[in-house]
Write a protein that holds these residues in place. Structure first.
Motif, mmCIF file in Angstrom:
data_model
loop_
_atom_site.group_PDB
_atom_site.id
_atom_site.type_symbol
_atom_site.label_atom_id
_atom_site.label_comp_id
_atom_site.label_asym_id
_atom_site.label_seq_id
_atom_site.Cartn_x
_atom_site.Cartn_y
_atom_site.Cartn_z
ATOM 1 N N TYR A 113 126.907 -57.376 28.258
ATOM 2 C CA TYR A 113 127.927 -57.400 27.197
ATOM 3 C C TYR A 113 127.531 -56.501 26.029
ATOM 4 N N VAL A 114 126.253 -56.496 25.689
ATOM 5 C CA VAL A 114 125.779 -55.629 24.599
ATOM 6 C C VAL A 114 126.040 -54.166 24.959
ATOM 7 N N LEU A 115 125.747 -53.788 26.213
ATOM 8 C CA LEU A 115 125.986 -52.395 26.611
ATOM 9 C C LEU A 115 127.488 -52.086 26.636
ATOM 10 N N GLU A 116 128.285 -53.044 27.093
ATOM 11 C CA GLU A 116 129.750 -52.878 27.095
ATOM 12 C C GLU A 116 130.253 -52.690 25.654
ATOM 13 N N ALA A 117 129.640 -53.407 24.721
ATOM 14 C CA ALA A 117 130.046 -53.347 23.307
ATOM 15 C C ALA A 117 129.909 -51.934 22.733
ATOM 16 N N LEU A 118 128.997 -51.151 23.304
ATOM 17 C CA LEU A 118 128.741 -49.816 22.764
ATOM 18 C C LEU A 118 129.901 -48.850 23.035
ATOM 19 N N HIS A 119 130.808 -49.260 23.933
ATOM 20 C CA HIS A 119 131.929 -48.365 24.277
ATOM 21 C C HIS A 119 133.272 -49.048 24.069
ATOM 22 N N ASP A 120 133.278 -50.167 23.354
ATOM 23 C CA ASP A 120 134.526 -50.914 23.175
ATOM 24 C C ASP A 120 134.472 -51.578 21.793
ATOM 25 N N ALA A 121 135.300 -51.098 20.885
ATOM 26 C CA ALA A 121 135.249 -51.530 19.483
ATOM 27 C C ALA A 121 135.500 -53.041 19.338
ATOM 28 N N HIS A 122 136.427 -53.577 20.131
ATOM 29 C CA HIS A 122 136.744 -54.997 20.029
ATOM 30 C C HIS A 122 135.554 -55.851 20.486
ATOM 31 N N ILE A 123 134.993 -55.486 21.637
ATOM 32 C CA ILE A 123 133.824 -56.220 22.145
ATOM 33 C C ILE A 123 132.643 -56.061 21.170
ATOM 34 N N HIS A 124 132.511 -54.869 20.591
ATOM 35 C CA HIS A 124 131.438 -54.633 19.614
ATOM 36 C C HIS A 124 131.564 -55.616 18.447
ATOM 37 N N ALA A 125 132.767 -55.750 17.918
ATOM 38 C CA ALA A 125 132.994 -56.651 16.776
ATOM 39 C C ALA A 125 132.673 -58.100 17.167
ATOM 40 N N ARG A 126 133.114 -58.501 18.359
ATOM 41 C CA ARG A 126 132.852 -59.869 18.824
ATOM 42 C C ARG A 126 131.360 -60.102 19.052
ATOM 43 N N ALA A 127 130.704 -59.143 19.697
ATOM 44 C CA ALA A 127 129.272 -59.286 19.995
ATOM 45 C C ALA A 127 128.457 -59.317 18.702
ATOM 46 N N THR B 168 110.787 -54.306 21.227
ATOM 47 C CA THR B 168 111.960 -53.534 21.662
ATOM 48 C C THR B 168 113.197 -54.438 21.725
ATOM 49 N N GLY B 169 112.965 -55.749 21.648
ATOM 50 C CA GLY B 169 114.061 -56.717 21.586
ATOM 51 C C GLY B 169 114.850 -56.628 20.284
ATOM 52 N N LEU B 170 114.384 -55.802 19.348
ATOM 53 C CA LEU B 170 115.174 -55.547 18.128
ATOM 54 C C LEU B 170 116.364 -54.635 18.440
ATOM 55 N N THR B 171 116.327 -53.979 19.597
ATOM 56 C CA THR B 171 117.366 -53.000 19.954
ATOM 57 C C THR B 171 118.802 -53.533 19.838
ATOM 58 N N PRO B 172 119.138 -54.677 20.468
ATOM 59 C CA PRO B 172 120.525 -55.155 20.328
ATOM 60 C C PRO B 172 120.912 -55.429 18.870
ATOM 61 N N LEU B 173 119.976 -55.907 18.064
ATOM 62 C CA LEU B 173 120.265 -56.171 16.649
ATOM 63 C C LEU B 173 120.629 -54.874 15.925
ATOM 64 N N VAL B 174 119.935 -53.797 16.260
ATOM 65 C CA VAL B 174 120.213 -52.497 15.637
ATOM 66 C C VAL B 174 121.514 -51.914 16.195
ATOM 67 N N GLU B 175 121.664 -51.954 17.522
ATOM 68 C CA GLU B 175 122.845 -51.360 18.168
ATOM 69 C C GLU B 175 124.137 -52.025 17.691
ATOM 70 N N LEU B 176 124.081 -53.333 17.448
ATOM 71 C CA LEU B 176 125.301 -54.037 17.031
ATOM 72 C C LEU B 176 125.439 -54.086 15.508
ATOM 73 N N GLY B 177 124.505 -53.458 14.797
ATOM 74 C CA GLY B 177 124.613 -53.416 13.343
ATOM 75 C C GLY B 177 124.328 -54.754 12.671
ATOM 76 N N VAL B 178 123.590 -55.636 13.357
ATOM 77 C CA VAL B 178 123.242 -56.938 12.769
ATOM 78 C C VAL B 178 122.113 -56.759 11.752
ATOM 79 N N ILE B 179 121.197 -55.833 12.051
ATOM 80 C CA ILE B 179 120.181 -55.455 11.062
ATOM 81 C C ILE B 179 120.211 -53.927 10.919
ATOM 82 N N GLU B 180 119.760 -53.463 9.765
ATOM 83 C CA GLU B 180 119.704 -52.031 9.497
ATOM 84 C C GLU B 180 118.453 -51.434 10.144
ATOM 85 N N PRO B 181 118.494 -50.127 10.473
ATOM 86 C CA PRO B 181 117.296 -49.478 11.029
ATOM 87 C C PRO B 181 116.049 -49.753 10.179
#
Lengths: 200, 200
Positions: A113-127, B168-181
């Protein structure tokens, strides 16, 4: 409201079929067609419950988060009254790793889901919303533990929270067989032992 | 051997096109057809360099690992002669997070590859080998730092290595913008500060 209950149950059955597809074949295969086949129902029946693939994915992820929370709540209940926050964190973090079949299903769903979120704005917001909420719960627990004298007040609660969530980064090591499940749980225990320096 | 050099260069060009597809659209789109289109060459030309999609994926991942190692080596070289192991680990772990475009490309390639490994025995074996090798390098560094008195000898090198890789588990937090770089790099720095308790 038996009809609503049935509706919900049917959506959960489809969500579990989607988890199996993701776990065994990857999210690329999580189309309405393949999920319907896995669930043993018609394409049209899935479309009756979910208008789009995205809606189905979002529900399946929300359901995975709920089921993970339920498993954590069960493990916490087993700790008895007023469990130590160290043990609450231990069972929470352990339950997020793919260490048993149900946890593996929800963990793989979450990673995909995290990887899917990177290409889908709605899923990104939800994730993002889901992960932010989870992170907030952990930070509240850390702050309370500092207030209650279980964690040294010199520790930075935001950074400690990030380090705790980073422990899910053990997942690829476990999934690829680089470390054994037991090594993952020992690693979590050691980290918590050092965090809870003020443990009575 | 200009022909071999050209062959290698062409494969790297295709690998970079595959990274872009994975980064922007997801690994589900990393077919020979879509990668050829992204690289601006013919389907047949890609097949000349890679017999199968799997061979192309494996090469693209090996190339991502090599490029990450090169970036780490460059950052380590900037630290001057005999750099402190704490700083070597800091630049290594930071370079594995998606904090700049090239690192984001290799990080997303790596995350997608792990999920692909769960449904492909050959990719699983390769991914396991790569991660085991990376883990061994980090554990050697931790053991040497203990020997050299930079890390407390009471620390368990295997567990400390797992905790370092877990960052490296910080990756999803960064990718989803939950934490800043910046929060991610601060978190890594804090963890290393506590690991290197014997720092002179």
């Amino acid at each position: 409201m038996p009809k609503q209950v049935d509706h919900r149950e049917r959506r959960e059955t489809i969500a579990r079929a989607l988890w199996r597809v993701v776990e065994q074949r990857g999210i690329a295969h999580a189309s309405v067609r393949e999920v319907a086949q896995e669930a043993g129902i018609s394409h049209g029946a899935v479309q009756h419950y979910f208008a789009t693939r995205e809606e189905m994915l979002v529900f399946a992820m929300d359901f995975a988060s709920e089921q993970t929370s339920l498993r954590v709540a069960e493990r916490v209940a087993e700790l008895g009254d007023a469990p130590h926050p160290r043990d609450v964190l231990r069972v929470t973090l352990t339950e997020m790793l793919p260490l048993h079949p149900e946890a593996r299903a929800t963990s793989r769903m979450s990673a995909a889901y995290v990887l899917e979120a990177l290409h889908d704005a709605h899923i990104h917001a939800r994730a993002r919303e889901g992960l932010t909420h989870g992170r907030d719960l952990v930070e509240d627990l850390v702050r309370q533990a500092i207030t209650d004298g279980h964690i040294d007040p010199d520790r930075d609660p935001a950074i400690e929270t990030n380090l705790l969530l980073a422990l899910t980064g053990l997942t690829p090591l476990v999934e690829l067989g680089v470390i054994e499940p037991r090594e993952a749980t020992t690693t979590i225990a050691h980290h918590l032992d050092r965090l809870f320096t003020n443990r009575p």
